[in-house]
Design an enzyme around this catalytic site. Structure first.
Site, mmCIF file in Angstrom:
data_model
loop_
_atom_site.group_PDB
_atom_site.id
_atom_site.type_symbol
_atom_site.label_atom_id
_atom_site.label_comp_id
_atom_site.label_asym_id
_atom_site.label_seq_id
_atom_site.Cartn_x
_atom_site.Cartn_y
_atom_site.Cartn_z
ATOM 1 N N ARG A 1 6.704 -42.800 -44.970
ATOM 2 C CA ARG A 1 6.632 -42.469 -46.395
ATOM 3 C C ARG A 1 7.787 -41.555 -46.801
ATOM 4 N NH1 ARG A 1 3.187 -38.573 -49.441
ATOM 5 N NH2 ARG A 1 2.901 -39.411 -51.552
ATOM 6 N N HIS B 1 1.309 -49.319 -46.381
ATOM 7 C CA HIS B 1 0.004 -48.682 -46.605
ATOM 8 C C HIS B 1 -1.023 -49.091 -45.551
ATOM 9 C CE1 HIS B 1 0.725 -47.732 -51.163
ATOM 10 N NE2 HIS B 1 1.460 -46.987 -50.344
ATOM 11 N N SER C 1 -7.861 -49.999 -39.223
ATOM 12 C CA SER C 1 -6.815 -49.695 -38.230
ATOM 13 C C SER C 1 -5.784 -48.762 -38.852
ATOM 14 C CB SER C 1 -6.133 -50.985 -37.755
ATOM 15 O OG SER C 1 -5.640 -51.739 -38.854
ATOM 16 N N ASN D 1 5.097 -35.520 -54.041
ATOM 17 C CA ASN D 1 5.394 -35.138 -52.660
ATOM 18 C C ASN D 1 4.590 -33.948 -52.143
ATOM 19 O OD1 ASN D 1 7.370 -37.127 -52.279
ATOM 20 N ND2 ASN D 1 8.958 -35.847 -53.209
ATOM 21 N N GLY E 1 19.010 -42.201 -53.590
ATOM 22 C CA GLY E 1 19.420 -42.942 -52.412
ATOM 23 C C GLY E 1 19.019 -42.229 -51.133
ATOM 24 N N HIS F 1 10.360 -42.174 -49.858
ATOM 25 C CA HIS F 1 10.519 -41.192 -50.926
ATOM 26 C C HIS F 1 11.929 -40.618 -50.966
ATOM 27 C CE1 HIS F 1 6.155 -40.247 -52.224
ATOM 28 N NE2 HIS F 1 6.245 -41.481 -51.772
ATOM 29 N N ASP F 2 12.606 -40.584 -49.839
ATOM 30 C CA ASP F 2 13.993 -40.138 -49.831
ATOM 31 C C ASP F 2 14.886 -41.180 -50.494
ATOM 32 O OD1 ASP F 2 16.223 -38.482 -49.188
ATOM 33 O OD2 ASP F 2 16.639 -39.720 -47.426
#
Length: 327
Positions: A63, A194, A250, A95, A73, A67-68
């Site tokens: 994640r 996800h 799982s 975040n 970029g 998000h970075d």
């Protein structure tokens, strides 16, 4: 056509071709093979140690990479700490407090600086860590083109403006990913991330208790699943400590369980379940659910492509000595 014209055309084509090659070559597999040969191994070691202590850390690192890359970029700007004069990306609502794994990146960076000072970027460490997290949870490993430089700017407002929230519908998701150069199919493929990790109750509780003016509970949510979620996320609670697994069957395995859940109306977010509202994305969801090997390969390819969004290379950016602050 004269020989002179032919020569000019060939030269022009060669220059254009070289231009394309140069763009593709800005990031290279094995970028640190000479300057810091143990770089990827050190990152993998830190990811493995963190995973042993907390199996959920793998999802956090995947994640983090997403998000970075979606904000300025893939430049490691998500790692920069806020200062009295600037609220950074990591403290944006999208975040904080949910993003985690910063200490894994810190530990890897500390070891790399001791071994290869000023050589390995924080942005590349994130990309390596995300790949290693996918692999350690059963996903397909892949080569990570490297050579990213670190950015010098991190703004909370840009995180809020660029990260798609869990309330997005399929059209909004498609547009959000398209702005980053990713196709609708790649959006569906990357949504499969996800399959691992957890979600804070506050990110989906409106689907349980306050969906719209005519329905308290989202009618597209499987009733039995909704009942289970209500027990885990009591109405009115805003505690940041209340979390549930994204894929209950799982939660620590990178598999197609996410897509199986979505087809059964057990997608946790609106942005998950909405994939069934469009014929094309619904078809992709069903295809991925039935073809684990195909999805694993597509996911690896999409991760490589996402990892090249807006990268800084060459003289742009810097190699941060401490991932939490600019040099």
């Amino acid at each position: 056509m004269s020989s002179e014209k032919i020569t000019c055309v060939c030269v022009a084509f060669f220059l254009v071709f070289c231009g394309f090659v140069q763009v593709e070559a800005q990031l290279q597999v094995g970028f640190y093979s000479i300057s810091c040969p143990l770089a990827e191994l050190i990152v993998k070691n830190e990811v493995s140690s963190a995973f042993i202590s907390d199996s959920g850390m793998a999802a956090g690192l995947v994640r983090m990479h997403f998000h970075d890359c979606f904000v300025r970029g893939c430049d490691g700007s998500v790692l920069i700490d806020s200062t009295p004069s600037n609220k950074a990306e990591k403290d944006a609502p999208a975040n904080n407090p949910s993003l985690r794994g910063f200490e894994v990146i810190d530990n890897a960076k500390t070891r790399l600086e001791a071994l290869c000072p000023g050589t390995v970027s924080c942005a590349d460490i994130i990309a390596f860590a995300a790949r290693d997290s996918i692999e350690i949870t059963g996903g397909l490993g892949y080569d990570v083109p490297a050579g990213r430089k670190d950015g010098r700017v991190s703004l909370s407002s840009e995180a809020s403006a660029n990260l798609p929230p869990p309330s997005f519908n399929v059209n909004q998701l498609t547009q959000s990913f398209a702005r980053k150069g990713l196709s609708q199919e790649e959006m569906v493929t990357l949504s499969g991330a996800h399959t691992i990790g957890r979600a804070h109750c506050t990110s989906f509780s409106n689907r349980l208790f306050n969906f719209n003016t005519t329905s308290g509970q989202d009618p597209t949510l499987d009733p039995l699943y909704a009942s289970q979620l209500k027990q885990q996320c009591p109405q009115g609670s805003s505690s940041p400590n209340l979390v549930v697994p994204m894929n209950p069957s799982s939660p620590t395995v990178t598999d197609v369980g996410y897509y199986v859940d979505v087809t059964a109306n057990r997608g946790l977010f609106v942005s998950d379940q909405t994939l069934l509202t469009n014929p094309s994305t619904a078809n992709q969801v069903n295809e991925n659910a039935m073809n684990p090997t195909l999805w694993r390969r597509k996911f690896a390819d999409a991760m490589v492509k996402m990892g090249q969004i807006g990268v800084l290379t060459g003289s742009a950016g810097e190699i941060r000595l401490n991932c939490r602050k600019i040099n």
